[in-house]
Design a protein around this motif. Structure first.
Motif, PDB file in Angstrom:
ATOM      1  N   ARG A 150      -7.743   0.877   2.900  1.00 21.39           N
ATOM      2  CA  ARG A 150      -7.939   1.555   1.615  1.00 21.39           C
ATOM      3  C   ARG A 150      -8.432   3.007   1.745  1.00 21.39           C
ATOM      4  O   ARG A 150      -8.005   3.867   0.955  1.00 21.39           O
ATOM      5  CB  ARG A 150      -8.880   0.735   0.736  1.00 21.39           C
ATOM      6  CG  ARG A 150      -8.940   1.213  -0.709  1.00 21.39           C
ATOM      7  CD  ARG A 150      -9.701   0.243  -1.602  1.00 21.39           C
ATOM      8  NE  ARG A 150      -8.864  -0.869  -2.039  1.00 21.39           N
ATOM      9  CZ  ARG A 150      -9.028  -2.128  -1.691  1.00 21.39           C
ATOM     10  NH1 ARG A 150     -10.019  -2.463  -0.858  1.00 21.39           N
ATOM     11  NH2 ARG A 150      -8.233  -3.072  -2.153  1.00 21.39           N
ATOM     12  N   ALA A 159       0.833  -1.200   0.000  1.00 16.81           N
ATOM     13  CA  ALA A 159       0.000   0.000   0.000  1.00 16.81           C
ATOM     14  C   ALA A 159       0.866   1.248   0.000  1.00 16.81           C
ATOM     15  O   ALA A 159       1.890   1.312   0.692  1.00 16.81           O
ATOM     16  CB  ALA A 159      -0.920   0.009   1.219  1.00 16.81           C
ATOM     17  N   VAL A 203      -3.665   0.383  -3.123  1.00 16.99           N
ATOM     18  CA  VAL A 203      -3.496  -0.881  -2.411  1.00 16.99           C
ATOM     19  C   VAL A 203      -3.483  -2.020  -3.418  1.00 16.99           C
ATOM     20  O   VAL A 203      -4.384  -2.117  -4.260  1.00 16.99           O
ATOM     21  CB  VAL A 203      -4.632  -1.116  -1.385  1.00 16.99           C
ATOM     22  CG1 VAL A 203      -4.438  -2.452  -0.682  1.00 16.99           C
ATOM     23  CG2 VAL A 203      -4.681   0.015  -0.364  1.00 16.99           C
TER      24      VAL A 203
END
Length: 437
Positions: free
Chosen positions: A283, A218, A289
């Motif tokens: 997220r 991420a 991500v």
């Protein structure tokens, strides 16, 4: 007849050997090289050398692969280096008890590969896994990428054979899963940096290879947001964070999309489903991500993290620090390190084992020199970690380079107790003096 060192074990007094053995990966030099390098080929030879050293009052510096980062294996004139790299046998692997018996010169990655042939693995995996020896990682209680769930080396060591300063062989621990007999001598020697005895054999715990692994990568707009996201992930097997400067050094293209990188790995039969749920959780604050359970793609993502140190080192000589703080203080520590860098003008590249609170600030020197502003930067980072309830070393050990801060962390009673233990086990003071405590 007088017994000499040469009578006890193979001894090398060449300039090349002594020069190669006088420092470690930290680059710190104690001055002139040691008098000799001794390379024992057996435990009996280690015992003989230590008996001689105690009788002659010659100080001995144990050395494995020389990958330490705090000067713990540094040696100078008047000292003898005990090079244990030749004791490199994997003596046994037992897939039933999930244990291995190894000598100290075994390279960590080699043990991991040997265990894999039995469907097992050795969990500790420091960044130097391909070059570090088991003995060295035991000496410093090294951690690594999997420490978020599995802990460091101490959690993996079940028992030790240790040669004491007088040459006696001490056996600690058990191959069984648990023992509460007597004091925990095994834990005492793990992390003692060769100041209490010389580890010549270790019984270590192995773990089953995961049936499935899922990786989440991420990107975040800033390191504070990434650190906050890391706090919401309590059970990852791997949880690593790179700040923007480090990410730019490793992958400039990736850095154009975000200013912090979080790498998460989950293991087990439901790893992919757990990773998807975790991705949904982070997220909302992430820039991007990605999720995968493809081994090849996972390895590429892991390589982004493992490439952090060499990528930054290409920019110049760095001081590799390893402070550790409570996980709840991770964001504040990272912000504080950035503020220190801005204040002193010294570039600092930071990555972290975020699941364990271990932070590695890489402080760029001034053309290789530790100038006053570079030292000020390091001092301020250590002070910050201690102020936030942390420690000045999470896995590299103290060696020589970190002893200056010991009094800032340990109170007088604690330091006196450490010296009493040292005096009890090494009354002549021959084992790695001036290190660790």
């Amino acid at each position: 007849m007088t017994v000499t060192l040469d009578d006890l074990a193979p001894t090398d007094r060449s300039v090349a050997a002594r020069t190669a053995a006088h420092s470690d990966r930290s680059g710190w030099s104690p001055g002139t090289p040691p008098d000799a390098v001794v390379r024992p080929g057996s435990i009996a030879e280690v015992q003989a050398v230590l008996r001689w050293a105690t009788a002659e009052r010659v100080t001995v510096v144990p050395r494995g692969a020389g990958t330490g980062l705090t000067g713990g294996a540094s040696a100078t004139a008047g000292q003898v280096v005990l090079d244990l790299s030749g004791l490199d046998a994997i003596e046994s692997i037992d897939p039933v008890t999930r244990t291995a018996v190894v000598q100290p010169g075994v390279i960590v990655a080699d043990l991991d590969r040997a265990a894999a042939a039995h469907g097992l693995r050795y969990a500790p995996d420091p960044g130097s896994v391909a070059i570090a020896s088991i003995g060295g990682t035991i000496a410093t209680n090294a951690g690594g990428l999997r420490c978020a769930r599995h802990g460091g080396t101490r959690e993996a060591v079940l028992g030790l054979d240790v040669v004491l300063a007088d040459g006696e062989l001490l056996r600690t621990g058990t191959a069984g899963p648990r023992s509460v007999t007597g004091y925990d001598l095994t834990s005492l020697f793990v992390g003692s940096e060769g100041t209490l005895g010389i580890v010549v054999r270790a019984t270590v715990r192995l773990q089953p290879l995961p049936v499935s692994t899922a990786t989440v990568a991420a990107l975040f707009p800033d390191v504070a947001t990434a650190a906050a996201a890391a706090l919401t992930i309590p059970a990852a097997d791997t949880l690593e964070l790179l700040d923007g400067a480090t990410l730019a050094a490793v992958d400039p293209v990736l850095a154009t999309d975000g200013a912090a990188f979080l790498l998460i790995q989950l293991e087990g039969p439901s790893a992919l489903a757990e990773a998807a749920a975790l991705a949904d959780r982070i997220r909302p604050t992430a820039v991007r991500v990605d999720i995968t359970d493809d081994p090849a793609r996972s390895e590429r993502l892991i390589a982004t993290r493992r490439g952090a140190l060499p990528a930054v080192q290409r920019l110049g000589r760095v001081l590799i620090e390893d402070v550790s703080v409570p996980r709840t203080a991770l964001a504040e520590t990272l912000a504080g390190i950035a503020a220190i860098s801005d204040s002193t003008g010294v570039p600092v590249f930071t990555f972290a084992h975020a699941g364990a609170g271990v932070i590695h600030p890489l402080v760029l020197t001034d053309d290789g020199a530790v100038t006053p502003r570079v030292q000020e930067t390091v001092d301020a980072i250590v002070a910050l970690a201690l102020r936030l309830g942390g420690t000045l070393s999470g896995e590299h050990g103290i060696g020589v380079l970190k002893r200056r801060w010991l009094a800032d962390e340990l109170d007088p009673v604690a330091r006196t107790t450490l010296h009493r233990i040292k005096d009890a086990l090494d009354p002549a003071g021959v084992l790695n003096p001036g290190k660790a405590i």
